[in-house]
Design a protein around this motif. Sequence first.
Motif, PDB file in Angstrom:
ATOM      1  N   UNK A   2      16.136  21.762 -33.088  1.00  0.00           N
ATOM      2  CA  UNK A   2      15.721  21.918 -31.693  1.00  0.00           C
ATOM      3  C   UNK A   2      15.618  20.555 -31.014  1.00  0.00           C
ATOM      4  N   UNK A   3      16.763  20.022 -30.641  1.00  0.00           N
ATOM      5  CA  UNK A   3      16.834  18.728 -29.959  1.00  0.00           C
ATOM      6  C   UNK A   3      16.856  18.969 -28.451  1.00  0.00           C
ATOM      7  N   UNK A   4      16.262  18.057 -27.702  1.00  0.00           N
ATOM      8  CA  UNK A   4      16.277  18.200 -26.250  1.00  0.00           C
ATOM      9  C   UNK A   4      16.751  16.905 -25.604  1.00  0.00           C
ATOM     10  N   UNK A   5      17.316  17.036 -24.405  1.00  0.00           N
ATOM     11  CA  UNK A   5      17.730  15.894 -23.598  1.00  0.00           C
ATOM     12  C   UNK A   5      16.887  15.865 -22.326  1.00  0.00           C
ATOM     13  N   UNK A   6      16.761  14.702 -21.734  1.00  0.00           N
ATOM     14  CA  UNK A   6      16.039  14.545 -20.470  1.00  0.00           C
ATOM     15  C   UNK A   6      16.931  13.769 -19.520  1.00  0.00           C
ATOM     16  N   UNK A   7      17.086  14.279 -18.292  1.00  0.00           N
ATOM     17  CA  UNK A   7      18.050  13.721 -17.357  1.00  0.00           C
ATOM     18  C   UNK A   7      17.478  12.640 -16.445  1.00  0.00           C
ATOM     19  N   UNK A   8      16.199  12.321 -16.577  1.00  0.00           N
ATOM     20  CA  UNK A   8      15.588  11.348 -15.669  1.00  0.00           C
ATOM     21  C   UNK A   8      16.314  10.007 -15.688  1.00  0.00           C
ATOM     22  N   UNK A   9      16.594   9.498 -16.877  1.00  0.00           N
ATOM     23  CA  UNK A   9      17.243   8.186 -16.988  1.00  0.00           C
ATOM     24  C   UNK A   9      18.628   8.216 -16.354  1.00  0.00           C
ATOM     25  N   UNK A  10      19.354   9.295 -16.539  1.00  0.00           N
ATOM     26  CA  UNK A  10      20.722   9.350 -16.076  1.00  0.00           C
ATOM     27  C   UNK A  10      20.838   9.676 -14.590  1.00  0.00           C
ATOM     28  N   UNK A  11      20.018  10.628 -14.110  1.00  0.00           N
ATOM     29  CA  UNK A  11      20.255  11.163 -12.774  1.00  0.00           C
ATOM     30  C   UNK A  11      19.030  11.183 -11.871  1.00  0.00           C
ATOM     31  N   UNK A  12      17.901  10.663 -12.331  1.00  0.00           N
ATOM     32  CA  UNK A  12      16.679  10.744 -11.539  1.00  0.00           C
ATOM     33  C   UNK A  12      16.549   9.674 -10.477  1.00  0.00           C
ATOM     34  N   UNK A  13      17.386   8.666 -10.518  1.00  0.00           N
ATOM     35  CA  UNK A  13      17.273   7.573  -9.568  1.00  0.00           C
ATOM     36  C   UNK A  13      16.246   6.544 -10.023  1.00  0.00           C
ATOM     37  N   UNK A  14      16.314   5.359  -9.447  1.00  0.00           N
ATOM     38  CA  UNK A  14      15.441   4.269  -9.873  1.00  0.00           C
ATOM     39  C   UNK A  14      13.973   4.569  -9.624  1.00  0.00           C
ATOM     40  N   UNK A  38       8.880   5.025 -12.197  1.00  0.00           N
ATOM     41  CA  UNK A  38       7.534   5.598 -12.241  1.00  0.00           C
ATOM     42  C   UNK A  38       7.161   6.005 -13.658  1.00  0.00           C
ATOM     43  N   UNK A  39       8.064   6.686 -14.348  1.00  0.00           N
ATOM     44  CA  UNK A  39       7.782   7.110 -15.721  1.00  0.00           C
ATOM     45  C   UNK A  39       7.575   5.903 -16.628  1.00  0.00           C
ATOM     46  N   UNK A  40       8.433   4.906 -16.507  1.00  0.00           N
ATOM     47  CA  UNK A  40       8.301   3.703 -17.334  1.00  0.00           C
ATOM     48  C   UNK A  40       7.002   2.957 -17.048  1.00  0.00           C
ATOM     49  N   UNK A  41       6.664   2.823 -15.782  1.00  0.00           N
ATOM     50  CA  UNK A  41       5.447   2.096 -15.431  1.00  0.00           C
ATOM     51  C   UNK A  41       4.197   2.860 -15.848  1.00  0.00           C
ATOM     52  N   UNK A  42       4.222   4.163 -15.663  1.00  0.00           N
ATOM     53  CA  UNK A  42       3.028   4.951 -15.969  1.00  0.00           C
ATOM     54  C   UNK A  42       2.690   4.909 -17.458  1.00  0.00           C
ATOM     55  N   UNK A  43       3.711   5.017 -18.296  1.00  0.00           N
ATOM     56  CA  UNK A  43       3.478   5.082 -19.742  1.00  0.00           C
ATOM     57  C   UNK A  43       3.599   3.735 -20.450  1.00  0.00           C
ATOM     58  N   UNK A  44       4.140   2.733 -19.773  1.00  0.00           N
ATOM     59  CA  UNK A  44       4.411   1.484 -20.477  1.00  0.00           C
ATOM     60  C   UNK A  44       3.909   0.266 -19.711  1.00  0.00           C
ATOM     61  N   UNK A  45       4.690  -0.185 -18.764  1.00  0.00           N
ATOM     62  CA  UNK A  45       4.447  -1.484 -18.145  1.00  0.00           C
ATOM     63  C   UNK A  45       3.129  -1.571 -17.370  1.00  0.00           C
ATOM     64  N   UNK A  46       2.689  -0.455 -16.774  1.00  0.00           N
ATOM     65  CA  UNK A  46       1.435  -0.446 -16.029  1.00  0.00           C
ATOM     66  C   UNK A  46       0.497   0.637 -16.565  1.00  0.00           C
ATOM     67  N   UNK A  47       0.499   0.792 -17.861  1.00  0.00           N
ATOM     68  CA  UNK A  47      -0.322   1.817 -18.503  1.00  0.00           C
ATOM     69  C   UNK A  47      -1.785   1.662 -18.086  1.00  0.00           C
TER      70      UNK A  47
END
Length: 493
Positions: free
Chosen positions: A432-444, A449-458
């Motif tokens: 049961x593998x899943x893909x997420x399209x945010x990186x490819x098609x979600x726009x900058x 936002x996802x990167x900052x929320x969970x990583x750079x600006x946690x």
Amino acid sequence: MKRIISNALLSVLLLGLVSSCASQTDGDTDSETTSAPETTTDETESGLFSDKLSPVDFGGADFTMLTINELSGTTLPTTLNYAESETGEVVNDTLFARDRWLEETYNVNVEYILADESSAAFASQLVGSVMAGDYYYDACIMDVAVIAKTMLLNNCSYPINYIDTINIDADYWMPELNADMYIGDGLYFSASAISPRYYGSVYIYMFNTEMAEELQLENMYDLVKDGKWTLDKMFELSRLAVNDTDGNTMIDGNDRLGQLSDCVEGLIYSSGYKVLKNDGGELVCQLKDEGLIELCQKIAAFFMEDGIFDTTTKVFDSGAVLNNGNTLFYTPVTFNLADYRDLGWDYGILPFPKQNEAQEEYICYSQPWATATVVVPITLTGETLDRAGTLIDAMAAYGYDYVRPAVYENVLQMKGARDEESAEIIDLIFDNVTFELTVMLGGDSLNNLINNYFKHQLGEIDIVSSYAEIESQVEADIDATVSSITEFAATLK
């Protein structure tokens, strides 16, 4: 014949100063095209998929692929796409045998242009060459997050399900995985066993079995089998491991950590959520869903605790922590397992946890920089496109029959897993593998936002208000992306 071309020379080719395939032209009169391959979707009844394909004589035509054999500067069996010769390593030799089989079965000359790297600059060069109408390769096998994404967003790639000679509904194309990857009615990012990198792309939980035994923790494998390996259980066990072993009143790389994670956001996807959901070919951002918002807040709060680290926010050497066995949990991608054979401590393998016990299945996230997909440039038309489709489909069938077990059983299960239970868990993970399209098609805006929320600006930003500020931009970006892709695809029918 095989040809390896470095990026320096490849740049010259892309600029049009040299033509690497000048003898190949559309509508090659010496080659014979074919309709969609005859195959069955039931491997158990028919035997090997590749045995059910109809051979075609293409009269010695060249079939040239652009690909890459390294990932983040590392070359492993799970990062290969091409083999120049036999070496005795099972994945390498299977890829070599695949190309010999293609040449003999279809009377073609298989050639490779082997790139040195995957980068935005390289992707831009590829786009420029396609838009200029240059034809020097029939397909590329490259990462989804950079090359395939850039080609798609610039309307330079052909939807593989539009190619009549590709049987995209066959089981060897893994249609249950590809279903979530359609944009409109076109499939551009595909899961398949053409590349070993699909089997090296999935995030896992790796745990220190010696530390777990020392702390007298519950049997991890039993938790998974009993459906009790959940977010809350992972939180609980991680916290039990944290210890200020050097007594300096702060938890860092010299202490015992509960977790060191390379993919915090993967806990969203393992819980059954998507940030960017594919709804019948339409993309919809889910960041107003209350359940997803609560989940994001819960995960972020956990990673703000002492002894729980994301590798992007740590101020110590995560490699040293791993080598010293100072963390209970670590979350690598499966291709990394070949790097861990010489670790001085024993580890076990787990899937990413479920959100709760009510969730039926464990779900594991495929990393878009690690996985590779086939991209067919729009410079191919007519018989050349049909021929490429026939050969790509054959590679998918052969890959499922031979490349998949070579990677899966010999690299992941037998070599990467140190015990029988972990080998069984790898079975479960790939169920049961899943893909997420945010990186490819979600726009900058959305991706940042996802990167900052969970990583750079946690811990520094609020998910609700932060999304509210960019919601209109995200929706506009998604609408523009989908419209551009679907409108261009309509011109290809």
